[in-house]
Design a protein around this motif. Structure first.
Motif, short mmCIF file in Angstrom:
data_model
loop_
_atom_site.label_atom_id
_atom_site.label_comp_id
_atom_site.label_asym_id
_atom_site.label_seq_id
_atom_site.Cartn_x
_atom_site.Cartn_y
_atom_site.Cartn_z
N LEU A 1 -7.05 -4.25 -5.90
CA LEU A 1 -8.11 -4.68 -6.57
C LEU A 1 -9.10 -4.55 -5.64
O LEU A 1 -10.28 -4.38 -6.52
N ASN A 2 -9.31 -4.40 -4.46
CA ASN A 2 -10.44 -4.03 -3.73
C ASN A 2 -10.87 -2.67 -4.01
O ASN A 2 -12.12 -2.43 -4.23
N GLN A 3 -9.99 -1.78 -4.36
CA GLN A 3 -10.45 -0.48 -4.53
C GLN A 3 -11.01 -0.51 -5.80
O GLN A 3 -11.87 0.22 -6.47
N LEU A 4 -10.35 -1.28 -6.85
CA LEU A 4 -10.78 -1.35 -8.26
C LEU A 4 -12.28 -1.77 -8.24
O LEU A 4 -13.33 -1.29 -8.98
N ALA A 5 -12.37 -2.93 -7.47
CA ALA A 5 -13.74 -3.49 -7.45
C ALA A 5 -14.82 -2.54 -6.91
O ALA A 5 -16.13 -2.49 -7.32
N GLN A 6 -14.38 -1.71 -5.96
CA GLN A 6 -15.32 -0.76 -5.40
C GLN A 6 -15.61 0.28 -6.65
O GLN A 6 -16.78 0.61 -6.72
N THR A 7 -14.76 0.69 -7.22
CA THR A 7 -14.92 1.72 -8.44
C THR A 7 -15.95 1.31 -9.33
O THR A 7 -16.66 1.93 -9.74
N ARG A 8 -15.58 0.00 -9.49
CA ARG A 8 -16.61 -0.58 -10.61
C ARG A 8 -17.88 -0.72 -10.34
O ARG A 8 -18.84 -0.38 -11.02
N ARG A 9 -18.06 -0.91 -8.73
CA ARG A 9 -19.35 -1.02 -8.38
C ARG A 9 -20.04 0.33 -8.35
O ARG A 9 -21.32 0.60 -8.80
N TRP A 10 -19.20 1.28 -8.09
CA TRP A 10 -19.85 2.67 -8.30
C TRP A 10 -20.12 3.11 -9.53
O TRP A 10 -21.20 3.72 -9.81
N LYS B 1 4.49 -7.82 0.84
CA LYS B 1 4.27 -6.49 0.70
C LYS B 1 3.46 -6.16 -0.65
O LYS B 1 2.25 -5.46 -0.73
N LEU B 2 4.01 -6.45 -1.94
CA LEU B 2 3.45 -6.18 -3.07
C LEU B 2 2.17 -7.02 -3.21
O LEU B 2 1.34 -6.44 -3.68
N ARG B 3 2.07 -8.19 -2.67
CA ARG B 3 0.87 -8.89 -2.88
C ARG B 3 -0.32 -8.27 -2.03
O ARG B 3 -1.47 -8.47 -2.34
N PHE B 4 0.23 -7.72 -0.89
CA PHE B 4 -1.00 -6.94 -0.01
C PHE B 4 -1.38 -5.86 -0.73
O PHE B 4 -2.40 -5.46 -0.85
N LEU B 5 -0.40 -5.03 -1.36
CA LEU B 5 -0.78 -3.97 -1.99
C LEU B 5 -1.79 -4.15 -3.33
O LEU B 5 -2.52 -3.24 -3.61
N GLU B 6 -1.15 -5.11 -3.97
CA GLU B 6 -2.13 -5.80 -4.87
C GLU B 6 -3.56 -6.02 -4.56
O GLU B 6 -4.47 -5.52 -5.26
N ARG B 7 -3.81 -6.66 -3.37
CA ARG B 7 -5.12 -6.87 -3.02
C ARG B 7 -5.91 -5.76 -2.64
O ARG B 7 -7.09 -5.57 -3.05
#
Length: 116
Positions: free
Chosen positions: A22-31, A13-19
């Motif tokens: 990370l996806n949200q962080l990548a999206q924020t960086r693209r924005w 569950k923690l690894r899923f949360l991390e993924r």
């Protein structure tokens, strides 16, 4: 998360949360990248600032030296490479209290209304 989960389930569950994060962080960086590109494009389209009305020329030694002369922006003196744009107030201050002489060609004191 439930405390009844096994260590393996908790780790999964923690690894899923991390993924997800990370996806949200990548999206924020693209924005952010897109916003920076738009801001840079906007800055390139903006007209350059107007030229200054007044300049202070520095003598030998450049800006580390004492100011040598006050000029209007239209004045051009050969070799006056060390010049800084100044406001009207700064030009008046330099002429009246700073002891900086006016240019004998462009006569900034006349336009500024000082040292008549």
């Amino acid at each position: 998360m439930s405390d009844s989960a096994s260590p393996e389930e908790r780790l999964a569950k923690l690894r899923f949360l991390e993924r997800v994060q990370l996806n949200q962080l990548a999206q924020t960086r693209r924005w952010i990248d897109a916003a920076e590109e738009r801001a840079a494009e906007h800055a390139r389209r903006r007209p350059p600032p107007p030229p200054p009305d007044w300049c202070v020329q520095y003598g030998m030694g450049g800006r580390a030296a004492r100011p040598a002369m006050v000029h209007t922006a239209e004045c051009w003196i050969p070799g006056a490479a060390s010049m800084d744009a100044v406001s009207r107030e700064q030009a008046i201050e330099a002429l009246t209290r700073g002891g900086v002489p006016p240019c004998v060609l462009c006569r900034p004191e006349r336009e500024l209304g000082v040292l008549d």
